[in-house]
Design a protein around this motif. Structure first.
Motif, mmCIF file in Angstrom:
data_model
loop_
_atom_site.group_PDB
_atom_site.id
_atom_site.type_symbol
_atom_site.label_atom_id
_atom_site.label_comp_id
_atom_site.label_asym_id
_atom_site.label_seq_id
_atom_site.Cartn_x
_atom_site.Cartn_y
_atom_site.Cartn_z
ATOM 1 N N ALA A 58 -33.754 49.164 -9.597
ATOM 2 C CA ALA A 58 -34.075 50.352 -8.814
ATOM 3 C C ALA A 58 -33.242 50.372 -7.531
ATOM 4 C CB ALA A 58 -35.556 50.373 -8.470
ATOM 5 N N SER A 61 -37.231 49.915 -3.851
ATOM 6 C CA SER A 61 -38.483 49.412 -4.403
ATOM 7 C C SER A 61 -39.419 49.071 -3.251
ATOM 8 C CB SER A 61 -38.237 48.181 -5.276
ATOM 9 O OG SER A 61 -39.445 47.695 -5.817
ATOM 10 N N THR A 201 -46.604 49.055 -7.239
ATOM 11 C CA THR A 201 -45.255 49.208 -6.698
ATOM 12 C C THR A 201 -44.733 50.607 -6.993
ATOM 13 O OG1 THR A 201 -44.277 48.318 -8.718
ATOM 14 C CG2 THR A 201 -44.682 46.762 -6.932
ATOM 15 N N GLU A 203 -40.924 52.487 -7.424
ATOM 16 C CA GLU A 203 -39.490 52.249 -7.542
ATOM 17 C C GLU A 203 -38.739 53.565 -7.674
ATOM 18 O OE1 GLU A 203 -39.262 49.603 -10.915
ATOM 19 O OE2 GLU A 203 -39.102 47.874 -9.573
#
Length: 391
Positions: A58, A61, A201, A203
């Motif tokens: 990514a 992130s 998370t 990304e």
């Protein structure tokens, strides 16, 4: 017995017949030279490419963490969906945080009341002290109490601001825009106790990075070739990187080289490179291994030679060339790169060489051969004039 005059005629006929037979045997022993298909070598500028294996990552992130202690009430986003920066993702029980804010508001009100009282007393002390009716020590004490209460008000205001921030943290939002990940903590769990608990998370994968490495020896060789003028290297932000599909075909996704590390990895002896690729449809995912083709520049002087023309033995690659005298010559070549159906030859040929493409097995060095323009089978199977396999 034949008559005497006839004998010379018979003898002459026998001699002629014997001469004819000898000539016929000689013709049979010397067959005509084999016919071979040739193409004319012509140097051109050829893109300098290298196929490598890379891994996607990514471009940005961010971890989504619980920044205050509390019980996780619910998730308010869909796992794996795209989220916008500032979009709510989780909700932590706000009741304790709201109560803590109310306590700090009460403390602020008390501090403000104390300051108001001390301010009035200090003003009175100044007025009376100016008339000589109050000792200087009492005036100083009244002023000191006013200052202390003013500082207490500022501290209470800071505590209120902190309590408001903590209450805002009960609504956990996306720090960046991107693709959301899997939820790491279930509802009802106590989070943020002692450390910022990871919740998920986010990304950013459009665009997306592809990371790969190149041997430092190859880089040095390219720089030396560029110094000699045989190679024209592209700038870092102009070097093309193309993603390859199955079988080495182009996938239609291409970007540019955006980063080159300044250090060599001591474990591999390679330099880390990174390119940026468009990923509007989000088909490419971080962590995925891909094949990439790096175009580093152009070979200023090279030949394209069909695979069928290039032979190899223990000494390396070579081609057969029909010389101007009609005899075949073996030429050793440098062919390290295969591009499509052609070998990229960087040394060993000269412009105008008649390279044997078809009928290679019929010829040998020093033997004569009849050169004809090479024709390759058309798509339907009928022969058609092919494009030059060595330009």
């Amino acid at each position: 017995m034949l008559p005497i005059p006839v004998r010379p005629l018979v003898l002459a006929a026998a001699i002629a017949l014997a001469a004819g037979c000898g000539k016929s045997q000689q013709q049979q022993q010397t067959p005509p030279p084999p016919e071979v298909g040739v193409v004319t070598a012509k140097a051109e500028s050829v893109p300098l490419t290298q196929d490598l294996v890379g891994r996607l990552s990514a471009t940005r992130s961010a971890d989504v963490r619980a920044r205050v202690a509390g019980v996780l009430l619910k998730r308010v986003y869909t796992e794996g969906s795209d989220v916008k920066e500032g979009q709510p993702m989780f909700e932590i029980d706000p009741a304790p945080l709201r109560a803590a804010l109310n306590v700090q508001l009460a403390n602020l009100a008390a501090a403000q009341a104390t300051y108001a009282n001390n301010h009035v007393a200090a003003e009175r002390a100044r007025s009376v002290g100016a008339k000589g009716l109050l000792s200087k020590s009492d005036v100083d004490n009244a002023i000191a109490a006013e200052r202390t209460s003013a500082a207490a008000v500022q501290q209470a205001q800071a505590n209120v601001a902190t309590a408001k921030i903590n209450l805002g943290y009960a609504n956990v939002t996306a720090p960046i825009s991107g693709r959301s990940g899997q939820q790491q903590v279930t509802e009802g769990a106590l989070v943020g106790e002692g450390s910022a608990t990871l919740l998920t998370t986010v990304e950013q994968i459009d665009p997306i990075y592809v990371n790969f490495s190149q041997a430092v020896g190859q880089i040095d060789a390219l720089r030396q070739a560029a110094a000699k003028g045989s190679v024209q290297l592209a700038d870092q932000d102009k070097a093309k990187v193309e993603l390859l599909g199955a079988g080495g075909t182009s996938s239609g996704i291409a970007g540019v080289l955006s980063f080159s590390d300044t250090a060599v990895d001591p474990a591999t002896g390679a330099v880390t490179l990174r390119a940026t690729l468009p990923n509007a449809e989000h088909r490419l995912l971080p962590g995925q291994y891909v094949n990439v083709r790096l175009t580093m520049g152009d070979l200023a002087h090279a030949w394209r030679v069909a695979q069928a023309a290039v032979q190899r033995d223990s000494q390396g690659p070579y081609v057969m060339v029909v010389g101007g005298d009609g005899k075949v010559v073996q030429k050793r070549i440098t062919a390290d790169t295969l591009k499509g159906s052609d070998w990229i030859v960087t040394d060993g040929l000269a412009d105008g060489d008649q390279i044997v493409v078809s009928g290679v097995l019929k010829v040998k060095p020093g033997a004569p051969a009849k050169a004809t323009p090479y024709q390759a089978p058309a798509a339907g199977g009928a022969p058609a004039q092919a494009a030059a396999a060595a330009h």
